[in-house]
Design an enzyme around this catalytic site. Structure first.
Site, PDB file in Angstrom:
ATOM      1  N   ARG A   1      14.154   5.204   6.919  1.00 41.21           N
ATOM      2  CA  ARG A   1      15.165   5.972   6.213  1.00 41.21           C
ATOM      3  C   ARG A   1      14.658   7.358   5.878  1.00 41.21           C
ATOM      4  O   ARG A   1      13.499   7.526   5.522  1.00 41.21           O
ATOM      5  CB  ARG A   1      15.557   5.246   4.917  1.00 41.21           C
TER       6      ARG A   1
ATOM      7  N   ARG B   1       8.126   0.915   4.921  1.00 42.21           N
ATOM      8  CA  ARG B   1       9.219   0.072   5.425  1.00 42.21           C
ATOM      9  C   ARG B   1      10.004   0.685   6.578  1.00 42.21           C
ATOM     10  O   ARG B   1      10.134   1.896   6.704  1.00 42.21           O
ATOM     11  CB  ARG B   1      10.130  -0.344   4.266  1.00 42.21           C
TER      12      ARG B   1
END
Ligand code: AMP
Length: 215
Positions: A162, A127
Protein backbone atom coordinates in the site's frame (compact mmCIF):
# COMPACT_ATOMS: atom_id res chain seq x y z
CA UNK A 1 -24.79 -10.55 13.80
CA UNK A 2 -23.22 -7.15 13.08
CA UNK A 3 -19.85 -6.36 14.58
CA UNK A 4 -17.15 -3.69 14.52
CA UNK A 5 -13.43 -4.51 14.47
CA UNK A 6 -11.67 -1.67 16.24
CA UNK A 7 -7.92 -1.16 16.45
CA UNK A 8 -4.99 0.86 15.10
CA UNK A 9 -3.60 0.36 11.59
CA UNK A 10 -1.82 -3.00 11.44
CA UNK A 11 -3.78 -4.53 14.33
CA UNK A 12 -4.98 -7.31 12.02
CA UNK A 13 -8.57 -6.13 11.42
CA UNK A 14 -8.52 -7.01 7.72
CA UNK A 15 -7.03 -10.47 8.32
CA UNK A 16 -9.58 -11.31 11.01
CA UNK A 17 -12.43 -9.91 8.92
CA UNK A 18 -11.48 -12.30 6.11
CA UNK A 19 -11.55 -15.23 8.52
CA UNK A 20 -15.03 -14.23 9.75
CA UNK A 21 -16.26 -13.84 6.16
CA UNK A 22 -15.17 -17.40 5.35
CA UNK A 23 -16.30 -18.97 8.61
CA UNK A 24 -19.60 -17.18 9.21
CA UNK A 25 -20.76 -16.00 5.82
CA UNK A 26 -20.50 -12.40 6.98
CA UNK A 27 -19.95 -9.39 4.71
CA UNK A 28 -16.83 -7.28 5.27
CA UNK A 29 -17.38 -3.55 4.94
CA UNK A 30 -13.93 -1.96 4.86
CA UNK A 31 -14.02 1.78 4.23
CA UNK A 32 -10.27 1.61 3.48
CA UNK A 33 -10.92 -0.89 0.65
CA UNK A 34 -13.85 1.20 -0.64
CA UNK A 35 -11.71 4.33 -0.69
CA UNK A 36 -8.80 2.52 -2.41
CA UNK A 37 -11.27 1.36 -5.06
CA UNK A 38 -12.65 4.90 -5.42
CA UNK A 39 -9.18 6.36 -5.95
CA UNK A 40 -8.43 4.02 -8.83
CA UNK A 41 -11.77 4.78 -10.49
CA UNK A 42 -10.65 8.26 -11.55
CA UNK A 43 -13.77 9.94 -10.12
CA UNK A 44 -13.61 13.40 -8.51
CA UNK A 45 -14.13 11.79 -5.12
CA UNK A 46 -11.31 9.35 -5.85
CA UNK A 47 -8.88 12.16 -6.68
CA UNK A 48 -9.90 14.06 -3.58
CA UNK A 49 -9.31 11.16 -1.20
CA UNK A 50 -6.04 9.90 -2.74
CA UNK A 51 -3.89 12.70 -1.35
CA UNK A 52 -5.53 12.58 2.08
CA UNK A 53 -5.00 8.81 2.31
CA UNK A 54 -1.36 8.88 1.18
CA UNK A 55 -0.55 11.42 3.89
CA UNK A 56 -2.26 9.20 6.48
CA UNK A 57 -5.04 11.65 7.39
CA UNK A 58 -8.68 10.70 7.79
CA UNK A 59 -11.09 11.25 4.91
CA UNK A 60 -14.13 13.37 5.86
CA UNK A 61 -16.93 11.81 7.88
CA UNK A 62 -19.40 12.81 5.18
CA UNK A 63 -17.65 10.71 2.52
CA UNK A 64 -17.19 7.54 4.57
CA UNK A 65 -20.66 7.68 6.13
CA UNK A 66 -22.04 8.04 2.57
CA UNK A 67 -20.12 4.93 1.46
CA UNK A 68 -21.40 2.88 4.38
CA UNK A 69 -24.97 4.12 3.95
CA UNK A 70 -24.83 3.07 0.30
CA UNK A 71 -23.72 -0.46 1.24
CA UNK A 72 -26.19 -0.93 4.08
CA UNK A 73 -29.18 0.26 2.09
CA UNK A 74 -28.35 -1.67 -1.08
CA UNK A 75 -28.77 -5.22 0.19
CA UNK A 76 -28.86 -7.53 3.12
CA UNK A 77 -25.92 -9.52 4.45
CA UNK A 78 -26.89 -13.09 5.32
CA UNK A 79 -24.46 -13.61 8.17
CA UNK A 80 -24.30 -9.92 9.11
CA UNK A 81 -21.78 -7.14 8.61
CA UNK A 82 -18.22 -6.73 9.82
CA UNK A 83 -17.31 -3.06 9.98
CA UNK A 84 -13.56 -2.93 9.38
CA UNK A 85 -11.90 0.48 9.77
CA UNK A 86 -15.26 2.15 10.36
CA UNK A 87 -16.29 4.00 12.47
CA UNK A 88 -13.10 5.98 13.09
CA UNK A 89 -14.58 9.09 14.74
CA UNK A 90 -17.34 9.73 17.26
CA UNK A 91 -19.44 11.36 14.51
CA UNK A 92 -19.10 8.18 12.41
CA UNK A 93 -20.05 6.04 15.42
CA UNK A 94 -23.20 8.12 16.00
CA UNK A 95 -24.06 7.95 12.29
CA UNK A 96 -23.62 4.17 12.27
CA UNK A 97 -25.87 3.87 15.33
CA UNK A 98 -28.60 5.88 13.58
CA UNK A 99 -28.24 3.94 10.33
CA UNK A 100 -28.52 0.56 12.04
CA UNK A 101 -31.50 1.77 14.07
CA UNK A 102 -33.18 2.98 10.85
CA UNK A 103 -32.69 -0.45 9.32
CA UNK A 104 -33.78 -2.29 12.47
CA UNK A 105 -30.37 -3.96 12.68
CA UNK A 106 -28.52 -4.61 15.96
CA UNK A 107 -24.90 -3.88 16.75
CA UNK A 108 -23.89 -7.08 18.51
CA UNK A 109 -20.29 -6.47 19.50
CA UNK A 110 -17.31 -4.18 19.13
CA UNK A 111 -14.07 -6.13 19.18
CA UNK A 112 -11.10 -4.05 20.25
CA UNK A 113 -7.84 -5.56 18.96
CA UNK A 114 -5.09 -4.55 21.38
CA UNK A 115 -1.52 -4.29 20.05
CA UNK A 116 1.57 -2.28 20.92
CA UNK A 117 2.91 0.47 18.72
CA UNK A 118 6.35 -1.03 18.06
CA UNK A 119 4.70 -4.18 16.70
CA UNK A 120 2.48 -2.10 14.43
CA UNK A 121 5.39 -0.33 12.79
CA UNK A 122 7.20 -3.57 12.01
CA UNK A 123 4.01 -5.29 10.82
CA UNK A 124 2.98 -2.48 8.52
CA UNK A 125 6.31 -1.74 6.92
CA UNK A 126 6.70 -5.46 6.12
CA UNK A 127 3.21 -6.13 4.78
CA UNK A 128 1.99 -6.85 1.28
CA UNK A 129 -1.18 -8.39 -0.13
CA UNK A 130 -2.07 -10.74 -2.97
CA UNK A 131 -3.37 -8.56 -5.83
CA UNK A 132 -5.83 -11.30 -6.68
CA UNK A 133 -7.55 -12.25 -3.40
CA UNK A 134 -6.21 -9.78 -0.82
CA UNK A 135 -4.44 -12.38 1.36
CA UNK A 136 -2.01 -10.57 3.66
CA UNK A 137 1.73 -11.47 3.68
CA UNK A 138 4.57 -10.29 5.92
CA UNK A 139 8.25 -10.19 4.92
CA UNK A 140 9.27 -11.63 8.31
CA UNK A 141 6.52 -14.01 9.36
CA UNK A 142 4.80 -15.01 6.11
CA UNK A 143 6.94 -14.11 3.10
CA UNK A 144 5.61 -13.98 -0.45
CA UNK A 145 6.13 -17.46 -2.03
CA UNK A 146 9.17 -17.60 -4.30
CA UNK A 147 7.01 -18.78 -7.23
CA UNK A 148 4.52 -15.90 -6.62
CA UNK A 149 1.63 -18.38 -6.31
CA UNK A 150 -0.65 -17.17 -3.51
CA UNK A 151 -1.11 -19.76 -0.75
CA UNK A 152 -4.73 -18.69 -0.30
CA UNK A 153 -6.20 -18.44 -3.82
CA UNK A 154 -3.63 -20.64 -5.58
CA UNK A 155 -3.19 -18.09 -8.39
CA UNK A 156 0.06 -16.65 -9.65
CA UNK A 157 -0.33 -13.06 -8.55
CA UNK A 158 1.18 -9.64 -8.26
CA UNK A 159 1.86 -8.80 -4.63
CA UNK A 160 1.10 -5.21 -3.69
CA UNK A 161 2.29 -2.84 -1.03
CA UNK A 162 0.00 0.00 0.00
CA UNK A 163 1.13 3.53 -0.84
CA UNK A 164 0.46 4.58 2.77
CA UNK A 165 2.37 1.66 4.37
CA UNK A 166 5.52 3.67 5.02
CA UNK A 167 6.93 4.99 8.28
CA UNK A 168 6.12 8.64 7.56
CA UNK A 169 2.45 8.10 6.77
CA UNK A 170 2.15 5.53 9.54
CA UNK A 171 3.10 8.17 12.15
CA UNK A 172 0.19 10.33 10.99
CA UNK A 173 -2.16 7.33 10.87
CA UNK A 174 -1.23 6.35 14.42
CA UNK A 175 -1.74 9.89 15.63
CA UNK A 176 -5.14 9.98 13.91
CA UNK A 177 -5.99 6.71 15.64
CA UNK A 178 -5.10 7.97 19.12
CA UNK A 179 -6.67 11.41 18.65
CA UNK A 180 -9.82 10.54 16.74
CA UNK A 181 -10.54 6.80 16.94
CA UNK A 182 -9.40 5.60 20.38
CA UNK A 183 -12.21 7.58 22.14
CA UNK A 184 -14.53 4.98 20.59
CA UNK A 185 -13.18 2.41 23.06
CA UNK A 186 -14.78 4.34 25.92
CA UNK A 187 -17.85 5.12 23.83
CA UNK A 188 -18.62 1.46 23.16
CA UNK A 189 -17.57 0.36 26.64
CA UNK A 190 -20.20 2.71 28.04
CA UNK A 191 -22.75 1.18 25.68
CA UNK A 192 -21.86 -2.29 27.00
CA UNK A 193 -20.73 -3.50 23.56
CA UNK A 194 -16.93 -3.61 23.96
CA UNK A 195 -14.93 -6.86 24.00
CA UNK A 196 -11.15 -6.71 23.97
CA UNK A 197 -8.78 -9.32 22.54
CA UNK A 198 -5.00 -9.57 22.46
CA UNK A 199 -4.16 -8.72 18.86
CA UNK A 200 -0.48 -9.60 19.30
CA UNK A 201 -1.12 -13.34 19.57
CA UNK A 202 -0.85 -15.60 16.51
CA UNK A 203 -3.52 -15.24 13.84
CA UNK A 204 -5.25 -18.47 14.94
CA UNK A 205 -5.23 -17.49 18.61
CA UNK A 206 -6.68 -14.06 17.80
CA UNK A 207 -9.46 -15.60 15.73
CA UNK A 208 -10.20 -18.08 18.56
CA UNK A 209 -10.46 -15.17 21.04
CA UNK A 210 -12.79 -13.34 18.68
CA UNK A 211 -14.95 -16.44 18.28
CA UNK A 212 -15.11 -16.77 22.07
CA UNK A 213 -16.00 -13.08 22.47
CA UNK A 214 -18.81 -13.47 19.92
CA UNK A 215 -20.15 -16.56 21.66
P1 AMP B 1 -7.39 1.35 6.26
O1 AMP B 1 -7.34 0.48 5.05
O2 AMP B 1 -8.58 1.07 7.14
O3 AMP B 1 -6.10 1.38 7.02
O4 AMP B 1 -7.62 2.84 5.71
C1 AMP B 1 -6.68 3.47 4.85
C2 AMP B 1 -6.94 4.97 4.82
O5 AMP B 1 -8.27 5.23 4.31
C3 AMP B 1 -6.92 5.68 6.18
O6 AMP B 1 -5.61 6.02 6.58
C4 AMP B 1 -7.78 6.90 5.89
O7 AMP B 1 -7.07 7.85 5.11
C5 AMP B 1 -8.87 6.32 5.00
N1 AMP B 1 -10.02 5.80 5.78
C6 AMP B 1 -10.42 4.49 5.86
N2 AMP B 1 -11.51 4.37 6.64
C7 AMP B 1 -11.80 5.62 7.08
C8 AMP B 1 -12.79 6.14 7.95
N3 AMP B 1 -13.71 5.35 8.52
N4 AMP B 1 -12.79 7.49 8.18
C9 AMP B 1 -11.89 8.29 7.60
N5 AMP B 1 -10.90 7.87 6.78
C10 AMP B 1 -10.85 6.54 6.52
Amino acid sequence: MNIILLGPPGAGKGTQARILVEGRNMVQLSTGDMLREARTSGTEMGKMVAEVMDKGHLVTDEIVIGLIREQLTSGKAGGGYIFDGFPRTLAQADALGSLLAELGEPLDAVIEMQVDDAALVSRITARSTCGNCGEVYNDNTKPIPADHVCTSCGQRAEFKRRADDNEESLKTRLLAYYKQTSPLIGYYYAKGALKSVDGLASMDKVSASIAKALG
